[in-house]
Design a protein around this motif. Sequence first.
Motif, short mmCIF file in Angstrom:
data_model
loop_
_atom_site.label_atom_id
_atom_site.label_comp_id
_atom_site.label_asym_id
_atom_site.label_seq_id
_atom_site.Cartn_x
_atom_site.Cartn_y
_atom_site.Cartn_z
N MET A 1 0.85 -1.20 0.00
CA MET A 1 0.00 0.00 0.00
C MET A 1 0.89 1.24 0.00
O MET A 1 1.78 1.37 0.84
CB MET A 1 -0.90 -0.01 1.25
CG MET A 1 -1.95 1.10 1.24
SD MET A 1 -2.99 1.09 2.72
CE MET A 1 -3.92 -0.41 2.47
N ASP A 2 0.67 2.16 -0.97
CA ASP A 2 1.54 3.33 -1.05
C ASP A 2 1.11 4.40 -0.06
O ASP A 2 0.04 4.35 0.53
CB ASP A 2 1.55 3.88 -2.48
CG ASP A 2 0.19 4.41 -2.92
OD1 ASP A 2 -0.81 4.01 -2.30
OD2 ASP A 2 0.14 5.21 -3.86
N ILE A 3 2.01 5.39 0.13
CA ILE A 3 1.79 6.46 1.09
C ILE A 3 1.70 7.79 0.35
O ILE A 3 2.52 8.08 -0.52
CB ILE A 3 2.93 6.53 2.12
CG1 ILE A 3 3.01 5.22 2.92
CG2 ILE A 3 2.75 7.70 3.07
CD1 ILE A 3 4.21 5.15 3.84
N LEU A 4 0.69 8.59 0.69
CA LEU A 4 0.54 9.93 0.14
C LEU A 4 0.87 10.93 1.24
O LEU A 4 0.25 10.93 2.31
CB LEU A 4 -0.89 10.15 -0.37
CG LEU A 4 -1.22 11.58 -0.81
CD1 LEU A 4 -0.37 12.00 -2.00
CD2 LEU A 4 -2.71 11.72 -1.13
N ARG A 5 1.86 11.78 0.98
CA ARG A 5 2.21 12.85 1.91
C ARG A 5 1.59 14.15 1.41
O ARG A 5 1.87 14.57 0.29
CB ARG A 5 3.73 13.00 2.01
CG ARG A 5 4.41 11.79 2.63
CD ARG A 5 5.93 11.92 2.55
NE ARG A 5 6.60 10.82 3.24
CZ ARG A 5 6.84 9.63 2.70
NH1 ARG A 5 6.45 9.40 1.44
NH2 ARG A 5 7.43 8.68 3.38
N LEU A 6 0.76 14.77 2.24
CA LEU A 6 0.11 16.00 1.81
C LEU A 6 0.13 17.04 2.92
O LEU A 6 0.36 16.71 4.09
CB LEU A 6 -1.33 15.74 1.39
CG LEU A 6 -2.30 15.23 2.44
CD1 LEU A 6 -3.65 15.90 2.29
CD2 LEU A 6 -2.48 13.72 2.31
N ILE A 7 -0.08 18.28 2.55
CA ILE A 7 -0.11 19.37 3.51
C ILE A 7 -1.36 20.20 3.28
O ILE A 7 -1.79 20.39 2.14
CB ILE A 7 1.15 20.24 3.40
CG1 ILE A 7 1.13 21.35 4.45
CG2 ILE A 7 1.30 20.83 2.00
CD1 ILE A 7 2.44 22.11 4.57
N THR A 8 -1.96 20.67 4.36
CA THR A 8 -3.08 21.60 4.24
C THR A 8 -2.55 23.01 4.46
O THR A 8 -1.72 23.24 5.35
CB THR A 8 -4.18 21.30 5.29
OG1 THR A 8 -3.62 21.34 6.60
CG2 THR A 8 -4.80 19.94 5.03
#
Length: 412
Positions: free
Chosen positions: A1-8
């Motif tokens: 399962m891949d990982i998504l790194r995001l910022i708000t």
Amino acid sequence: MDILRLITAGSVDDGKSTLIGRLLYDSKSILQDQLEVLEKHSKNKNEDGVDLALLTDGLRAEREQGITIDVAYRYFSTAKRKFIIADAPGHVQYTRNMITGASNSELMVILIDARKGVIEQTRRHSIIASLLKLKKIAVAINKMDMVDYSEEVFEAIKSDYSIIAENLGLNEVNYFPISALKGDNIVSVSSKTDWYQGSSLLEYLEEVTLQEELNTGSRFQVQYVIRPQTEELHDYRGYAGQILSGKFKKGDVIQILPAGLTTEISKIEINGIEKEEAFEGQPAVIHTIHDLDISRGDVFATEEQLPAVEKDLEVLLCWLDQKPLQPGNKYLLQQNSRLVKTVVKEVDYKINVNTLNREHSEGEIKLNEIVKVTLRTAQPLVYDRFINNKTTGSAILVDETSNSTVAACIIQ
């Protein structure tokens, strides 16, 4: 399962912390004991009886003021993907914290208050996204419940932001009409926006494809020279550090920069075990066939794609200090483990965050202004352009007296 790194990202009170809290709450990523503490401390309760912003606002001052001060990282997962979310502060004086979170992210969620529309902080965060080469932007137009879920309001903000996106070269932008407080279009599509034909925000985050960007060239920077000089390890000499990009193999011919010395890798160790090769992101100890004068901050690079080695640098920087920047000021430039003295030769131009135009700069550069400058370092710096290699194309400026970080740098 891949990982998504995001910022708000967004301005004060746009609902960033509440949005992340909603994602955690509705995806059942909160433990029962966390939920009990949340209910106990909630002041601004929603229909579920909790203040979702408290899930990310962990500092006491944040909870008392109802704002975000430091970057908070939260982790959750669904059946399709794992997520690491950075909740960045919205106050102008905390822009440095926002840059920290954005530099490690692959996608930015920009929140816009439906009642206020596009404001200066929206433009500033969009410029930072552009400078950091973030490919994907999700514009979440929040608090739609306060404008009666108006399609006209949504379309007007979408039109305003699309002009900014075009000017900054942000080509992959998606728009979502949401209410973080009520949960509309966060996890599932809401019936209150029957005019909206797109997916929910979480559905988009689960499905968005991220192109893996490979940094140019193989780069390794020395953090520590291991020379035990004991009876058992009398001739041991290894160079410990991290593979910044690419990969290195036993037998590779490499250059030691900035000196420009040529040698060959004789051995690679990872966790004390000898390996044939080491890849980007791995800590390793590299041995060379020659005993050379190599010290902390030196860079190993394979000969087919060598980085630049210069004293004069053209840099885009975001000024992060209350004390203004002036041409002629001296600082320390830190690039990973490399630390060199530098002087600001001249300021070429600054970016107007309202018009996005380049303007001639006169006088001092103030907090949060984004400018292009020319730096002169005391010793040659080994670097790549940021667009080719984020790891060796970025740096920070440090004040010599206070030791505080005063600027984030993107090498052009």
